[in-house]
Design a protein around this motif. Structure first.
Motif, PDB file in Angstrom:
ATOM      1  N   GLN A  53     -16.379  -7.856  82.511  1.00  0.00           N
ATOM      2  CA  GLN A  53     -16.157  -9.133  82.360  1.00  0.00           C
ATOM      3  C   GLN A  53     -16.611  -9.970  82.811  1.00  0.00           C
ATOM      4  N   GLN A  54     -16.395 -10.492  84.268  1.00  0.00           N
ATOM      5  CA  GLN A  54     -16.712 -10.666  85.106  1.00  0.00           C
ATOM      6  C   GLN A  54     -17.842 -11.310  85.819  1.00  0.00           C
ATOM      7  N   GLU A  55     -18.580  -9.664  85.745  1.00  0.00           N
ATOM      8  CA  GLU A  55     -19.928  -9.733  85.568  1.00  0.00           C
ATOM      9  C   GLU A  55     -21.127 -10.142  85.379  1.00  0.00           C
ATOM     10  N   ALA A  56     -20.271  -9.818  83.628  1.00  0.00           N
ATOM     11  CA  ALA A  56     -21.310 -10.468  82.401  1.00  0.00           C
ATOM     12  C   ALA A  56     -21.204 -11.556  82.766  1.00  0.00           C
ATOM     13  N   SER A  57     -20.330 -12.688  82.628  1.00  0.00           N
ATOM     14  CA  SER A  57     -20.123 -14.062  82.594  1.00  0.00           C
ATOM     15  C   SER A  57     -20.578 -14.295  83.890  1.00  0.00           C
TER      16      SER A  57
END
Length: 61
Positions: A16-20
């Motif tokens: 989720q952090q990488e996608a953000s």
């Protein structure tokens, strides 16, 4: 590979952090592209307007 529930949770949080971060970079790239497009468009309009302006006639004596 079998992951424990905690490992899955950690993996999902990291994804989720990488996608953000990827979306932030994508938006920044889109904005840079749009800004450059608008700058070039304005330059082209100015150039075209200058080409269509009547040239000042020099007076010979």
């Amino acid at each position: 590979m079998n992951l424990t529930p905690q490992q899955r949770k950690d993996r999902d949080a990291q994804r989720q952090q990488e996608a953000s971060q990827a979306m932030k970079e994508h938006r920044a790239n889109e904005k840079a592209f749009y800004d450059n497009f608008q700058r070039l468009k304005a330059e082209r309009h100015a150039r075209e307007a200058a080409e269509h302006r009547p040239q000042a006639q020099s007076v010979s004596k």
